[in-house]
Design a protein around this motif. Structure first.
Motif, PDB file in Angstrom:
ATOM      1  N   HIS A  47       0.823  -1.206   0.000  1.00 54.87           N
ATOM      2  CA  HIS A  47       0.000   0.000   0.000  1.00 54.87           C
ATOM      3  C   HIS A  47       0.850   1.246   0.000  1.00 54.87           C
ATOM      4  N   ARG A  48       0.335   2.292  -0.632  1.00 52.87           N
ATOM      5  CA  ARG A  48       0.917   3.625  -0.552  1.00 52.87           C
ATOM      6  C   ARG A  48      -0.089   4.509   0.180  1.00 52.87           C
ATOM      7  N   PHE A  49       0.405   5.211   1.186  1.00 50.15           N
ATOM      8  CA  PHE A  49      -0.431   6.155   1.928  1.00 50.15           C
ATOM      9  C   PHE A  49      -0.286   7.513   1.266  1.00 50.15           C
ATOM     10  N   LEU A  50      -1.383   8.051   0.743  1.00 49.37           N
ATOM     11  CA  LEU A  50      -1.372   9.303   0.004  1.00 49.37           C
ATOM     12  C   LEU A  50      -1.492  10.494   0.952  1.00 49.37           C
ATOM     13  N   PRO A  51      -0.977  11.659   0.541  1.00 51.53           N
ATOM     14  CA  PRO A  51      -0.992  12.836   1.419  1.00 51.53           C
ATOM     15  C   PRO A  51      -2.386  13.220   1.911  1.00 51.53           C
ATOM     16  N   GLU A  52      -3.413  12.998   1.113  1.00 51.63           N
ATOM     17  CA  GLU A  52      -4.765  13.376   1.520  1.00 51.63           C
ATOM     18  C   GLU A  52      -5.393  12.372   2.482  1.00 51.63           C
ATOM     19  N   ASP A  54      -5.736   9.008   1.936  1.00 46.55           N
ATOM     20  CA  ASP A  54      -6.245   7.805   1.292  1.00 46.55           C
ATOM     21  C   ASP A  54      -5.149   6.747   1.213  1.00 46.55           C
ATOM     22  N   VAL A  55      -5.575   5.520   0.955  1.00 43.05           N
ATOM     23  CA  VAL A  55      -4.651   4.402   0.803  1.00 43.05           C
ATOM     24  C   VAL A  55      -4.832   3.834  -0.600  1.00 43.05           C
ATOM     25  N   GLU A  56      -3.722   3.632  -1.297  1.00 47.64           N
ATOM     26  CA  GLU A  56      -3.734   3.062  -2.642  1.00 47.64           C
ATOM     27  C   GLU A  56      -3.029   1.711  -2.604  1.00 47.64           C
ATOM     28  N   VAL A  57      -3.669   0.682  -3.143  1.00 49.20           N
ATOM     29  CA  VAL A  57      -3.030  -0.622  -3.246  1.00 49.20           C
ATOM     30  C   VAL A  57      -2.180  -0.616  -4.511  1.00 49.20           C
ATOM     31  N   LEU A  58      -0.868  -0.761  -4.339  1.00 44.42           N
ATOM     32  CA  LEU A  58       0.044  -0.723  -5.480  1.00 44.42           C
ATOM     33  C   LEU A  58       0.133  -2.062  -6.187  1.00 44.42           C
ATOM     34  N   THR A  59       0.175  -3.125  -5.404  1.00 47.92           N
ATOM     35  CA  THR A  59       0.277  -4.463  -5.970  1.00 47.92           C
ATOM     36  C   THR A  59      -0.224  -5.464  -4.941  1.00 47.92           C
ATOM     37  N   ARG A  60      -0.691  -6.598  -5.430  1.00 47.06           N
ATOM     38  CA  ARG A  60      -1.192  -7.640  -4.519  1.00 47.06           C
ATOM     39  C   ARG A  60      -1.019  -8.993  -5.178  1.00 47.06           C
ATOM     40  N   CYS A  61      -0.930 -10.027  -4.352  1.00 47.78           N
ATOM     41  CA  CYS A  61      -0.886 -11.389  -4.891  1.00 47.78           C
ATOM     42  C   CYS A  61      -1.406 -12.354  -3.831  1.00 47.78           C
ATOM     43  N   ASP A  62      -1.940 -13.461  -4.282  1.00 47.70           N
ATOM     44  CA  ASP A  62      -2.383 -14.508  -3.373  1.00 47.70           C
ATOM     45  C   ASP A  62      -1.152 -15.197  -2.798  1.00 47.70           C
ATOM     46  N   HIS A  63      -1.174 -15.422  -1.504  1.00 46.44           N
ATOM     47  CA  HIS A  63      -0.078 -16.139  -0.854  1.00 46.44           C
ATOM     48  C   HIS A  63      -0.622 -16.802   0.400  1.00 46.44           C
ATOM     49  N   LEU A  64      -0.916 -18.083   0.286  1.00 46.35           N
ATOM     50  CA  LEU A  64      -1.413 -18.845   1.429  1.00 46.35           C
ATOM     51  C   LEU A  64      -0.256 -19.333   2.276  1.00 46.35           C
ATOM     52  N   VAL A  81       8.203 -12.922  -0.210  1.00 43.87           N
ATOM     53  CA  VAL A  81       7.329 -12.667  -1.358  1.00 43.87           C
ATOM     54  C   VAL A  81       7.103 -11.162  -1.516  1.00 43.87           C
ATOM     55  N   ALA A  82       6.856 -10.462  -0.416  1.00 41.39           N
ATOM     56  CA  ALA A  82       6.624  -9.013  -0.468  1.00 41.39           C
ATOM     57  C   ALA A  82       7.863  -8.275  -0.976  1.00 41.39           C
ATOM     58  N   ILE A  83       9.049  -8.722  -0.585  1.00 39.04           N
ATOM     59  CA  ILE A  83      10.292  -8.110  -1.073  1.00 39.04           C
ATOM     60  C   ILE A  83      10.375  -8.243  -2.589  1.00 39.04           C
ATOM     61  N   ARG A  84      10.086  -9.434  -3.098  1.00 39.01           N
ATOM     62  CA  ARG A  84      10.098  -9.639  -4.555  1.00 39.01           C
ATOM     63  C   ARG A  84       9.024  -8.802  -5.251  1.00 39.01           C
ATOM     64  N   MET A  85       7.827  -8.735  -4.623  1.00 37.90           N
ATOM     65  CA  MET A  85       6.741  -7.934  -5.202  1.00 37.90           C
ATOM     66  C   MET A  85       7.158  -6.475  -5.323  1.00 37.90           C
ATOM     67  N   TRP A  86       7.779  -5.931  -4.266  1.00 38.71           N
ATOM     68  CA  TRP A  86       8.193  -4.522  -4.283  1.00 38.71           C
ATOM     69  C   TRP A  86       9.259  -4.301  -5.357  1.00 38.71           C
ATOM     70  N   ALA A  87      10.226  -5.209  -5.450  1.00 36.69           N
ATOM     71  CA  ALA A  87      11.281  -5.067  -6.459  1.00 36.69           C
ATOM     72  C   ALA A  87      10.683  -5.077  -7.864  1.00 36.69           C
ATOM     73  N   GLU A  88       9.728  -5.965  -8.110  1.00 39.37           N
ATOM     74  CA  GLU A  88       9.073  -6.019  -9.422  1.00 39.37           C
ATOM     75  C   GLU A  88       8.257  -4.752  -9.674  1.00 39.37           C
ATOM     76  N   TYR A  89       7.567  -4.262  -8.638  1.00 38.67           N
ATOM     77  CA  TYR A  89       6.775  -3.049  -8.792  1.00 38.67           C
ATOM     78  C   TYR A  89       7.677  -1.877  -9.161  1.00 38.67           C
ATOM     79  N   VAL A  90       8.791  -1.723  -8.455  1.00 39.50           N
ATOM     80  CA  VAL A  90       9.718  -0.618  -8.716  1.00 39.50           C
ATOM     81  C   VAL A  90      10.290  -0.740 -10.121  1.00 39.50           C
TER      82      VAL A  90
END
Length: 97
Positions: A47-52, A54-64, A81-90
């Motif tokens: 998630h990214r927390f916006l200045p106003e 609000d919360v924006e979901v940047l990326t998500r994946c299923d992970h049981l 998994v989250a570390i890899r997700m962030w690296a891919e998002y960036v």
């Protein structure tokens, strides 16, 4: 305001989820306004927390999680998994995250 043991960025006043159903993942090198959550052991979201406020979901994946593993190991796996997700998002983001 504190949520999941950390301080929310200035201007943010809500929680993206019921605190009982989400676990903050300690992902190194995230910007101050970005956080990763493992939601009810089924989905990882960044998630990214916006200045106003609000919360924006940047990326998500299923992970049981795996019932055969300890809670600590499941959390460690979800964090990986989250570390890899962030690296891919960036890498894929035109603004670099």
């Amino acid at each position: 305001m504190s949520m999941f043991g950390w301080s929310m960025p200035a201007g943010c006043s809500g929680t993206p989820y019921d605190e009982a159903g989400a676990e903050e993942l300690k992902v190194p090198d995230l910007p101050k306004h970005v956080a990763a959550f493992w939601v009810e052991g089924e989905v990882i979201e960044i998630h990214r927390f916006l200045p106003e406020g609000d919360v924006e979901v940047l990326t998500r994946c299923d992970h049981l999680g795996d019932d055969e593993l300890s809670e600590a190991q499941n959390t460690a796996n979800a964090t990986d998994v989250a570390i890899r997700m962030w690296a891919e998002y960036v890498e894929d983001s035109p603004t670099g995250g």
